[in-house]
Design a protein around this motif. Sequence first.
Motif, PDB file in Angstrom:
ATOM      1  N   GLU A  34      -0.704  -1.589  -6.792  1.00  0.00           N
ATOM      2  CA  GLU A  34      -0.231  -0.750  -5.534  1.00  0.00           C
ATOM      3  C   GLU A  34       0.493   0.417  -5.333  1.00  0.00           C
ATOM      4  O   GLU A  34       0.122   1.276  -4.752  1.00  0.00           O
ATOM      5  CB  GLU A  34       0.450  -1.485  -4.142  1.00  0.00           C
ATOM      6  N   ALA A  35       1.128   1.014  -6.759  1.00  0.00           N
ATOM      7  CA  ALA A  35       1.718   1.937  -6.429  1.00  0.00           C
ATOM      8  C   ALA A  35       0.992   2.796  -6.970  1.00  0.00           C
ATOM      9  O   ALA A  35       1.579   3.855  -5.730  1.00  0.00           O
ATOM     10  CB  ALA A  35       3.082   1.827  -8.037  1.00  0.00           C
ATOM     11  N   ASP A  36       0.147   2.928  -7.282  1.00  0.00           N
ATOM     12  CA  ASP A  36      -0.676   4.705  -6.973  1.00  0.00           C
ATOM     13  C   ASP A  36      -1.661   4.934  -6.061  1.00  0.00           C
ATOM     14  O   ASP A  36      -1.065   5.853  -5.287  1.00  0.00           O
ATOM     15  CB  ASP A  36      -1.716   4.554  -8.716  1.00  0.00           C
ATOM     16  N   ARG A  37      -1.761   3.486  -5.449  1.00  0.00           N
ATOM     17  CA  ARG A  37      -2.208   4.319  -3.895  1.00  0.00           C
ATOM     18  C   ARG A  37      -0.993   4.428  -2.439  1.00  0.00           C
ATOM     19  O   ARG A  37      -1.590   5.396  -1.886  1.00  0.00           O
ATOM     20  CB  ARG A  37      -3.274   3.014  -3.571  1.00  0.00           C
ATOM     21  N   ILE A  38      -0.139   3.885  -3.221  1.00  0.00           N
ATOM     22  CA  ILE A  38       1.175   3.939  -2.242  1.00  0.00           C
ATOM     23  C   ILE A  38       1.496   5.415  -1.923  1.00  0.00           C
ATOM     24  O   ILE A  38       1.524   6.361  -1.263  1.00  0.00           O
ATOM     25  CB  ILE A  38       1.751   3.051  -2.244  1.00  0.00           C
ATOM     26  N   ILE A  39       1.640   5.786  -3.631  1.00  0.00           N
ATOM     27  CA  ILE A  39       1.966   7.706  -3.629  1.00  0.00           C
ATOM     28  C   ILE A  39       1.279   8.640  -3.210  1.00  0.00           C
ATOM     29  O   ILE A  39       1.056   9.377  -2.686  1.00  0.00           O
ATOM     30  CB  ILE A  39       2.299   7.567  -5.367  1.00  0.00           C
ATOM     31  N   ALA A  40      -0.360   7.973  -3.340  1.00  0.00           N
ATOM     32  CA  ALA A  40      -1.131   8.909  -2.548  1.00  0.00           C
ATOM     33  C   ALA A  40      -1.656   9.059  -1.228  1.00  0.00           C
ATOM     34  O   ALA A  40      -1.789  10.229  -1.206  1.00  0.00           O
ATOM     35  CB  ALA A  40      -3.118   8.605  -2.930  1.00  0.00           C
ATOM     36  N   LEU A  41      -0.527   8.004  -0.691  1.00  0.00           N
ATOM     37  CA  LEU A  41      -0.701   8.030   0.991  1.00  0.00           C
ATOM     38  C   LEU A  41       0.692   8.820   1.469  1.00  0.00           C
ATOM     39  O   LEU A  41      -0.024   8.545   2.537  1.00  0.00           O
ATOM     40  CB  LEU A  41      -0.812   6.248   1.696  1.00  0.00           C
ATOM     41  N   ASP A  42       1.151   8.811   0.577  1.00  0.00           N
ATOM     42  CA  ASP A  42       2.777   9.338   0.794  1.00  0.00           C
ATOM     43  C   ASP A  42       2.296  11.356   1.533  1.00  0.00           C
ATOM     44  O   ASP A  42       1.548  11.370   1.088  1.00  0.00           O
ATOM     45  CB  ASP A  42       3.694   9.638  -0.283  1.00  0.00           C
ATOM     46  N   GLY A  43       2.730  11.381   2.458  1.00  0.00           N
ATOM     47  CA  GLY A  43       2.629  11.944   3.595  1.00  0.00           C
ATOM     48  C   GLY A  43       2.022  12.271   4.512  1.00  0.00           C
ATOM     49  O   GLY A  43       1.820  13.320   5.541  1.00  0.00           O
ATOM     50  N   VAL A  44       0.455  11.300   4.746  1.00  0.00           N
ATOM     51  CA  VAL A  44      -0.353  11.313   5.492  1.00  0.00           C
ATOM     52  C   VAL A  44       0.631  10.917   6.828  1.00  0.00           C
ATOM     53  O   VAL A  44       1.554   9.888   7.215  1.00  0.00           O
ATOM     54  CB  VAL A  44      -1.367   9.780   4.954  1.00  0.00           C
ATOM     55  N   THR A  55      -3.622  -0.083   1.821  1.00  0.00           N
ATOM     56  CA  THR A  55      -2.220   0.158   1.010  1.00  0.00           C
ATOM     57  C   THR A  55      -2.684   0.438  -0.134  1.00  0.00           C
ATOM     58  O   THR A  55      -2.098   0.845  -0.617  1.00  0.00           O
ATOM     59  CB  THR A  55      -1.106   0.170   1.690  1.00  0.00           C
ATOM     60  N   SER A  56      -3.726  -0.808  -0.258  1.00  0.00           N
ATOM     61  CA  SER A  56      -3.837  -1.411  -1.400  1.00  0.00           C
ATOM     62  C   SER A  56      -4.833  -0.809  -2.485  1.00  0.00           C
ATOM     63  O   SER A  56      -5.134  -1.547  -4.033  1.00  0.00           O
ATOM     64  CB  SER A  56      -3.211  -3.109  -1.844  1.00  0.00           C
ATOM     65  N   HIS A  57      -6.119  -0.553  -1.628  1.00  0.00           N
ATOM     66  CA  HIS A  57      -7.402  -0.233  -1.963  1.00  0.00           C
ATOM     67  C   HIS A  57      -7.865   1.126  -1.792  1.00  0.00           C
ATOM     68  O   HIS A  57      -7.311   1.271  -0.812  1.00  0.00           O
ATOM     69  CB  HIS A  57      -7.940  -1.261  -2.049  1.00  0.00           C
ATOM     70  N   GLN A  58      -8.563   2.210  -2.292  1.00  0.00           N
ATOM     71  CA  GLN A  58      -9.355   2.814  -1.906  1.00  0.00           C
ATOM     72  C   GLN A  58     -10.142   2.745  -0.546  1.00  0.00           C
ATOM     73  O   GLN A  58     -10.120   3.607   0.414  1.00  0.00           O
ATOM     74  CB  GLN A  58      -9.429   3.462  -2.821  1.00  0.00           C
TER      75      GLN A  58
END
Length: 176
Positions: free
Chosen positions: A12-22, A108-111
């Motif tokens: 899930e780390a990549d997804r959570i990093i992508a959501l950072d700041g939303v 937070t775990s999938h696109q």
Amino acid sequence: MGHRRRTFTSHEADRIIALDGVPLAPFGRRAAAFIVDLGIVTAVFIAVSLVPALGQRELRSGDLIIQFSPFQGLWSLGLMVLYFGVLTYFGRGRTPGKRLVRIRVVSTSHQHLSLWHSIERALGYAASALEGGFGFVQYFIHPNCRTVHDRIAETIVVDDRTVAGTGSRAGVGPGT
């Protein structure tokens, strides 16, 4: 026979990093969406329940008495889960109430939200309502404004008004 040791993998780390700041949805808009959706579910429930109730009416001393007991039984729970779960899935994170106030549920775990995540989140509303609604109050306690049902389904609720310009990298824009 050898026993293979399991290790934790943070997929899930990549997804959570992508959501950072939303930008997250404010509580007032989340509450408004829930009230609108609950009103729609109640109207549907009343319309569906009233037909059999009218069939069982009794006429006493000129008065029409209709036995009507809304939200009792498993089918009313099923209607709520169907409404919130299926419409969240097919609405790409938005029920009619969420669409009206321009907020969206995001995994937070999938696109993309899966049907299971959406149903799990709908069932999680019951967990949030336990203990006098404290699961909803946790919005104000959790650092990412997540309620119990958000954490159960691994979701966040984002502000769709501001995400449109920033959400492409996180996969939370209008087309996702």
